[in-house]
Design an enzyme around this catalytic site. Sequence first.
Site, mmCIF file in Angstrom:
data_model
loop_
_atom_site.group_PDB
_atom_site.id
_atom_site.type_symbol
_atom_site.label_atom_id
_atom_site.label_comp_id
_atom_site.label_asym_id
_atom_site.label_seq_id
_atom_site.Cartn_x
_atom_site.Cartn_y
_atom_site.Cartn_z
ATOM 1 N N THR A 134 0.873 -1.180 0.000
ATOM 2 C CA THR A 134 0.000 0.000 0.000
ATOM 3 C C THR A 134 0.911 1.232 0.000
ATOM 4 O O THR A 134 2.139 1.102 -0.080
ATOM 5 C CB THR A 134 -0.865 0.044 1.285
ATOM 6 N N THR A 160 -1.345 -3.151 19.340
ATOM 7 C CA THR A 160 -1.022 -1.806 19.827
ATOM 8 C C THR A 160 -1.574 -1.554 21.230
ATOM 9 O O THR A 160 -2.585 -2.151 21.619
ATOM 10 C CB THR A 160 -1.620 -0.766 18.852
ATOM 11 N N ASP A 161 -0.941 -0.607 21.933
ATOM 12 C CA ASP A 161 -1.472 -0.204 23.243
ATOM 13 C C ASP A 161 -2.773 0.591 23.120
ATOM 14 O O ASP A 161 -3.488 0.783 24.104
ATOM 15 C CB ASP A 161 -0.424 0.600 24.028
ATOM 16 N N GLU A 162 -3.081 1.066 21.892
ATOM 17 C CA GLU A 162 -4.274 1.907 21.732
ATOM 18 C C GLU A 162 -5.566 1.138 21.999
ATOM 19 O O GLU A 162 -6.621 1.743 22.202
ATOM 20 C CB GLU A 162 -4.309 2.537 20.335
ATOM 21 N N TYR A 207 -9.260 3.060 14.103
ATOM 22 C CA TYR A 207 -8.028 2.248 14.058
ATOM 23 C C TYR A 207 -7.945 1.335 15.278
ATOM 24 O O TYR A 207 -7.786 0.109 15.146
ATOM 25 C CB TYR A 207 -6.790 3.150 13.991
ATOM 26 N N LYS A 249 -8.075 -2.801 15.637
ATOM 27 C CA LYS A 249 -6.999 -3.611 16.224
ATOM 28 C C LYS A 249 -7.538 -4.414 17.422
ATOM 29 O O LYS A 249 -7.172 -5.573 17.616
ATOM 30 C CB LYS A 249 -5.831 -2.726 16.671
#
Length: 349
Positions: free
Chosen positions: A37, A131-133, A156, A160
């Site tokens: 991408t 991810t920590d998000e 996002y 995840k």
Amino acid sequence: MKKIIITGGAGFIGSHVVRRFVTRYPDYEVINLDKLTYAGNLANLRDIEDRPNYRFVKGDITDTVFLDELFAAERPAAVIHLAAESHVDRSISSPLEFVLTNVVGTVNLLNAAKKHWEGEYDTHRFYHVSTDEVYGALGDTGMFTEETRYDPHSPYSASKASSDHFVRAYHDTYGLDTVISNCSNNYGSFHFPEKLIPLAINNIKNKRPVPVYGKGENIRDWLWVEDHARAIDVIFHGAASGETYNIGGHNEWKNIDLIQLLCGIMDKKLGRADGESARLITFVKDRAGHDLRYAIDATRLKQDLGWEPSLQFEEGLEKTVDWYLANEAWLQDVTSGHYQQYYAEQYGG
Ligand code: NAD
Ligand code: DAU
């Protein structure tokens, strides 16, 4: 010979993981599966592309037929899955892309692994890089542990979080050997300049405004990308099936303080007067749903597998600036074409 498919290996973190595995484990055969991408770039791997234990395969993880054929032909022993849409701001304008690649793509890979590894799950491993998000946002105190409740806020992080749940479901339901790690913000070489640090380096270099969202008070926990790649190596080889590890830098910075530090480094490197680059700092409209603070407690990873960050942030940031200044052609290449349109849409020209 152990064959490993690394997805997203042409991206920022993926290229560091591919490089580490190819150079450190000559008896492993590494297949880099990437759609290329806007964020995927084979130039990130020029130094190892001729190694006999490395191969690139162009493909899309949303394509189930392609994945089925790839697993049948290659019979990989493991997958390290990094392919994703990774930029929060793009997820705000195009959430469905994130569902397709991050959720559906991950489930497609799990299905391929489930089918082709049937009867041999204990000798095959599916490692999901997350991810920590997924944990949401912290207030002024506290840290994310592996037990923190999921509370994603952006499209996002929601995508995840969903992919993490599917990975755990395939472990619990079908007995697939899975591992997940949730890491904080990475920085370093080959970082695409849509993300804060490389975008700011590029703008400071070109004397363009450096956009800081809101008042710059949001806090991120920064980790050198090569320390993340090393953590993935350690976890891939050492984690028990079904385990989760948090990875972080123990290195919290308010965005505005980080940008001030970066401006100081750039002044020095570019021979500018003290404070010249900081005059480029421009406060702009805040990100919608902007998480205030992330901070990772990586105690479990240290206690179980002995991993700790190796690099001080000031040193790492200076190394990163040096890399971008020495790799002008790379930066030129990735900021031409579509990048200009993205930049205009995101920052208004
Ligand atoms: P990136 O955007 O730089 O790279 C993503 C790569 O995935 C690109 O090479 C892209 O071509 C490829 N890709 C995208 N869609 C694909 C598809 N449908 N099929 C095959 N390949 C596809 O991302 P990154 O920053 O290197 O992040 C890698 C992974 O690590 C992601 O899963 C991300 O969620 C996670 N992560 C990133 C950070 C960070 O700070 N960047 C921190 C923690 C976790
Ligand atoms: O925490 C891990 C996550 O870190 C990863 O999962 C993501 O893939 C990765 O992109 C990163 O997400 P962030 O949103 O934290 O990174 P970004 O570089 O986009 O932004 C860092 C901080 O800087 C954030 O608080 C938003 C702010 N920011 C960002 C940009 C691009 C600005 O102030 N101005 C900007 O122009």
